[in-house]
Design an enzyme around this catalytic site. Sequence first.
Site, PDB file in Angstrom:
ATOM      1  N   LYS A   1      -7.025   1.986  -3.224  1.00 47.47           N
ATOM      2  CA  LYS A   1      -6.804   1.286  -1.905  1.00 47.47           C
ATOM      3  C   LYS A   1      -6.895   2.179  -0.834  1.00 47.47           C
ATOM      4  O   LYS A   1      -7.703   1.978   0.341  1.00 47.47           O
ATOM      5  CB  LYS A   1      -5.512   0.722  -2.061  1.00 47.47           C
ATOM      6  CG  LYS A   1      -4.742   0.230  -0.730  1.00 47.47           C
ATOM      7  CD  LYS A   1      -5.470  -0.973  -0.307  1.00 47.47           C
ATOM      8  CE  LYS A   1      -4.971  -1.448   1.109  1.00 47.47           C
ATOM      9  NZ  LYS A   1      -5.041  -2.657   1.638  1.00 47.47           N
TER      10      LYS A   1
ATOM     11  N   GLU B   1      -6.898  -9.771   7.126  1.00 49.37           N
ATOM     12  CA  GLU B   1      -6.114 -10.951   7.864  1.00 49.37           C
ATOM     13  C   GLU B   1      -7.070 -11.924   8.737  1.00 49.37           C
ATOM     14  O   GLU B   1      -8.291 -11.287   9.018  1.00 49.37           O
ATOM     15  CB  GLU B   1      -5.395 -10.267   8.943  1.00 49.37           C
ATOM     16  CG  GLU B   1      -4.167  -9.588   8.358  1.00 49.37           C
ATOM     17  CD  GLU B   1      -3.069  -8.856   9.368  1.00 49.37           C
ATOM     18  OE1 GLU B   1      -3.297  -9.369  10.544  1.00 49.37           O
ATOM     19  OE2 GLU B   1      -2.476  -8.146   9.282  1.00 49.37           O
TER      20      GLU B   1
ATOM     21  N   CYS C   1      -3.182  -2.174   8.890  1.00 53.26           N
ATOM     22  CA  CYS C   1      -3.590  -1.492   7.675  1.00 53.26           C
ATOM     23  C   CYS C   1      -4.388  -0.105   7.883  1.00 53.26           C
ATOM     24  O   CYS C   1      -3.845   1.010   7.828  1.00 53.26           O
ATOM     25  CB  CYS C   1      -4.183  -2.019   6.851  1.00 53.26           C
ATOM     26  SG  CYS C   1      -3.512  -3.550   5.915  1.00 53.26           S
TER      27      CYS C   1
ATOM     28  N   PHE D   1      -6.774  -6.467  -1.422  1.00 52.10           N
ATOM     29  CA  PHE D   1      -7.588  -6.076  -0.526  1.00 52.10           C
ATOM     30  C   PHE D   1      -8.003  -7.131   0.738  1.00 52.10           C
ATOM     31  O   PHE D   1      -8.906  -7.581   1.149  1.00 52.10           O
ATOM     32  CB  PHE D   1      -8.973  -5.815  -1.140  1.00 52.10           C
ATOM     33  CG  PHE D   1      -8.803  -4.594  -2.150  1.00 52.10           C
ATOM     34  CD1 PHE D   1      -8.751  -3.424  -1.637  1.00 52.10           C
ATOM     35  CD2 PHE D   1      -8.260  -4.915  -3.383  1.00 52.10           C
ATOM     36  CE1 PHE D   1      -8.695  -2.259  -2.482  1.00 52.10           C
ATOM     37  CE2 PHE D   1      -8.173  -3.712  -4.096  1.00 52.10           C
ATOM     38  CZ  PHE D   1      -8.258  -2.475  -3.992  1.00 52.10           C
TER      39      PHE D   1
ATOM     40  N   PHE E   1     -19.425  -3.237   7.952  1.00 51.61           N
ATOM     41  CA  PHE E   1     -18.791  -2.137   8.801  1.00 51.61           C
ATOM     42  C   PHE E   1     -19.349  -1.310   9.730  1.00 51.61           C
ATOM     43  O   PHE E   1     -19.050  -0.016   9.693  1.00 51.61           O
ATOM     44  CB  PHE E   1     -17.552  -1.807   7.609  1.00 51.61           C
ATOM     45  CG  PHE E   1     -16.299  -2.443   7.783  1.00 51.61           C
ATOM     46  CD1 PHE E   1     -16.412  -3.641   6.831  1.00 51.61           C
ATOM     47  CD2 PHE E   1     -15.141  -1.983   8.149  1.00 51.61           C
ATOM     48  CE1 PHE E   1     -15.166  -4.298   6.846  1.00 51.61           C
ATOM     49  CE2 PHE E   1     -13.888  -2.804   7.980  1.00 51.61           C
ATOM     50  CZ  PHE E   1     -14.043  -3.887   7.531  1.00 51.61           C
TER      51      PHE E   1
ATOM     52  N   THR F   1       1.054  -1.226  -0.017  1.00 54.20           N
ATOM     53  CA  THR F   1       0.044   0.013   0.151  1.00 54.20           C
ATOM     54  C   THR F   1       0.881   1.186   0.119  1.00 54.20           C
ATOM     55  O   THR F   1       1.639   1.590   1.110  1.00 54.20           O
ATOM     56  CB  THR F   1      -0.792  -0.002   1.227  1.00 54.20           C
ATOM     57  OG1 THR F   1      -1.758  -1.350   1.082  1.00 54.20           O
ATOM     58  CG2 THR F   1      -1.977   1.224   1.172  1.00 54.20           C
TER      59      THR F   1
ATOM     60  N   ASN G   1      -9.907   1.945   2.118  1.00 58.18           N
ATOM     61  CA  ASN G   1      -9.386   1.911   3.536  1.00 58.18           C
ATOM     62  C   ASN G   1      -9.974   3.177   4.539  1.00 58.18           C
ATOM     63  O   ASN G   1     -10.751   2.877   5.513  1.00 58.18           O
ATOM     64  CB  ASN G   1      -7.872   2.000   3.949  1.00 58.18           C
ATOM     65  CG  ASN G   1      -7.591   0.484   3.809  1.00 58.18           C
ATOM     66  OD1 ASN G   1      -8.149  -0.299   3.596  1.00 58.18           O
ATOM     67  ND2 ASN G   1      -6.065   0.445   3.902  1.00 58.18           N
TER      68      ASN G   1
END
Length: 444
Positions: free
Chosen positions: A200, A151, A256, A148, A245, A121, A204
């Site tokens: 990206k 984890e 991240c 994307f 989210f 990134t 985020n």
Amino acid sequence: MKVTVIGLGYVGSVAAAGLAAAGHDVVGVDIDRARVKAFTAGRVPIYEPDLGKIVAEGMASRHLLFRHADEFVGSAGDVVLVATGTPPTPTGAADLDQVRAAIAWVKTAQPRGCVIAVKSTVPPGTGRRLKETLLRHNSFQYVSNPEFLREGQAVHDWFHPDRIVIGGSAPAAVEAVRSLYSGIKAPVVVTDTSSAEMIKYAANAFLATRISLINEIAALCDRLGASIDDVVSGIGLDPRIGRHFLRAGVGYGGSCFPKDVRAFDQLALNNAYSFELLRAVITVNNRQRLLPIYALRERFASLSNLDVAVLGASFKPNTDDVRESPALDAVPLLVDEGARVRIYDPVAGEQARTRLPGSVEITGTLVECVRGTQAILLLTEWSEFLEADWEGLANLVAEPRFLFDGRNALDPSKMLTLGYEYCGIGRGNHRLTGALATPRAAVP
Ligand code: UDX
């Protein structure tokens, strides 16, 4: 296709094994000898579900091997993926040293040129600058190919991405990167390098904004006696909003979001723009991470000699990653105020050790962690905690059995019935200022 992947962290190791599974011939390269040795011996040195399986399959099929950067011989292949870290500098900007070092390595290992696809990134504009500097006057093609991967679900995400983003100006280079993913069904967004890099950062920033927004709404729910769970159900049914989210809690962490959001803010400032909304997102997240300590201070006159159990150390479940983990933020503050703290995490206990004050006891089981404590802080929603025998545990926990659920992972009425003083986030029973409100379920 022959591919080299530089950087065997969460992203690079999943990419290397994922590409090998698709039949590409992949060499995973790193400068960390211990890491390369572990992979070569078939031991995956990070906790990532299913990664061990696909690494083993890749090695067995001879499509995957690992090399230390100094011991690499032969051709690096048609495409080199760069998946090195971009840690924060003291100002919060992204440190690109590892990316530059990886590109310098490719230029030596592959002097005849190849496609360099950067997964790391990097701030929008980085690719353009690298092309004008490090990659000027030679036959290397630069492509931005952001990742994307979440984890804990990275292997699943590799094989089932929502989209594949490829940013580059040379059609042949874009096609070479596209063909790496030919077996994967997903929309492909082809654009220029800066836009790919921006996708990206924007993704985020957008997701972090949702989390901070819902955390602000949760704070008001607490003050006004509303339920964040019902609010999310109500707004989530609007297809323009959706439910993703919108889990209120002790904030976002990990390798991240915190780093990339701060770097985005710094990038804006460097370009004479003050990204006010993003600054608020960061401020709200910093505050959320302190909620456990605020809650304890409100409930107990003093934290001195209070026995506290912290459940969870990783920044989210299904990973051993403790980077920027909200779970670990609270512990040093509790210790400073005289609390005796024990912590338990199903996998990340050892990783947490260097981040914790020496007096903190890391226990091997949940039961050892909570036994005799007066307060429990649930800060990572591991399924082991969700499925625990809370009735049995209640007999081990001392009065007043204060239970702070920093991830809204438990059922409040059940916990109240079992004798815990339950305190969630935005569930109508927690205030940041003043005494804790009467638990809703106890109100006649
Ligand atoms: C993230 C992005 O999702 C991924 O696309 C990118 O490539 C890397 O960064 P990751 O850091 O693995 O992935 O974790 P993610 O699942 O996105 O969660 C980030 C943090 O936000 C965690 O601390 C999580 O607990 C928190 N979170 C997430 C919330 O607090 N509320 C939510 O609703 C969702």
